[in-house]
Motif scaffolding. Structure first.
Motif, short mmCIF file in Angstrom:
data_model
loop_
_atom_site.label_atom_id
_atom_site.label_comp_id
_atom_site.label_asym_id
_atom_site.label_seq_id
_atom_site.Cartn_x
_atom_site.Cartn_y
_atom_site.Cartn_z
N ARG A 80 0.84 -1.20 0.00
CA ARG A 80 0.00 0.00 0.00
C ARG A 80 0.87 1.25 0.00
O ARG A 80 0.61 2.20 -0.74
CB ARG A 80 -0.95 0.00 1.20
N ASN A 81 1.91 1.25 0.81
CA ASN A 81 2.84 2.40 0.83
C ASN A 81 3.51 2.58 -0.52
O ASN A 81 3.67 3.71 -1.01
CB ASN A 81 3.89 2.23 1.93
N PHE A 82 3.91 1.47 -1.13
CA PHE A 82 4.56 1.51 -2.43
C PHE A 82 3.63 2.10 -3.48
O PHE A 82 4.03 2.96 -4.27
CB PHE A 82 5.03 0.11 -2.84
N ILE A 83 2.38 1.64 -3.53
CA ILE A 83 1.46 2.12 -4.56
C ILE A 83 1.13 3.59 -4.38
O ILE A 83 1.00 4.33 -5.34
CB ILE A 83 0.19 1.23 -4.65
N VAL A 84 1.04 4.06 -3.12
CA VAL A 84 0.80 5.48 -2.89
C VAL A 84 1.99 6.30 -3.39
O VAL A 84 1.82 7.33 -4.05
CB VAL A 84 0.51 5.76 -1.39
N LYS A 85 3.20 5.82 -3.14
CA LYS A 85 4.41 6.51 -3.65
C LYS A 85 4.42 6.51 -5.18
O LYS A 85 4.80 7.50 -5.81
CB LYS A 85 5.69 5.86 -3.12
N PHE A 86 3.99 5.39 -5.77
CA PHE A 86 3.91 5.32 -7.23
C PHE A 86 2.90 6.33 -7.76
O PHE A 86 3.17 7.04 -8.73
CB PHE A 86 3.54 3.91 -7.69
N PHE A 87 1.72 6.39 -7.15
CA PHE A 87 0.72 7.37 -7.56
C PHE A 87 1.29 8.79 -7.51
O PHE A 87 1.10 9.59 -8.42
CB PHE A 87 -0.53 7.30 -6.68
N GLU A 88 1.99 9.10 -6.43
CA GLU A 88 2.60 10.42 -6.30
C GLU A 88 3.67 10.64 -7.37
O GLU A 88 3.79 11.73 -7.93
CB GLU A 88 3.19 10.60 -4.90
#
Length: 116
Positions: A80-88
């Motif tokens: 989840r942390n990784f995907i949020v960073k990817f979105f950003e």
């Protein structure tokens, strides 16, 4: 011959900010040497170069629309942390990045949240 000529015209119509000279050069050589085995040998190289040029052009110009919301579902906190960073990373503002999956309630409520 005519198909190679049309391909060359299409390549030349691409935006000028990508490297197309080597592609046009290969097409010219293929047009001068129309033996089927030579054309077949060079076709995969030509395809890779054209594909690479188009993708490079898209990467330079791609922008995520401002009203995009990134929504993900994963039961792993690290993911989840990784995907949020990817979105950003792709340009979605942090307040529009949402990752669900922290427990049964979030997983089961994901569909309701997304539909609303």
């Amino acid at each position: 011959y005519e198909k190679l000529y049309n391909l060359k015209q299409d390549v030349l119509a691409l935006k000028n900010d990508i490297s197309i000279m080597s592609i046009v050069g290969v097409i010219n050589i293929m047009m001068q040497n129309p033996r089927s085995e030579y054309v077949t040998d060079r076709w995969f190289y030509l395809f890779a170069r054209i594909n690479g040029a188009i993708i490079a052009s898209m990467r330079k110009k791609f922008r995520v629309p401002k009203n995009t919301i990134g929504i993900a579902l994963d039961d792993s906190r690290a993911q989840r942390n990784f995907i949020v960073k990817f979105f950003e990373f792709i340009g979605i503002p942090p307040d529009q990045c949402i990752a669900f999956g922290d427990g049964r309630d979030e997983i089961m409520g994901f569909e309701d949240y997304v539909v609303k």
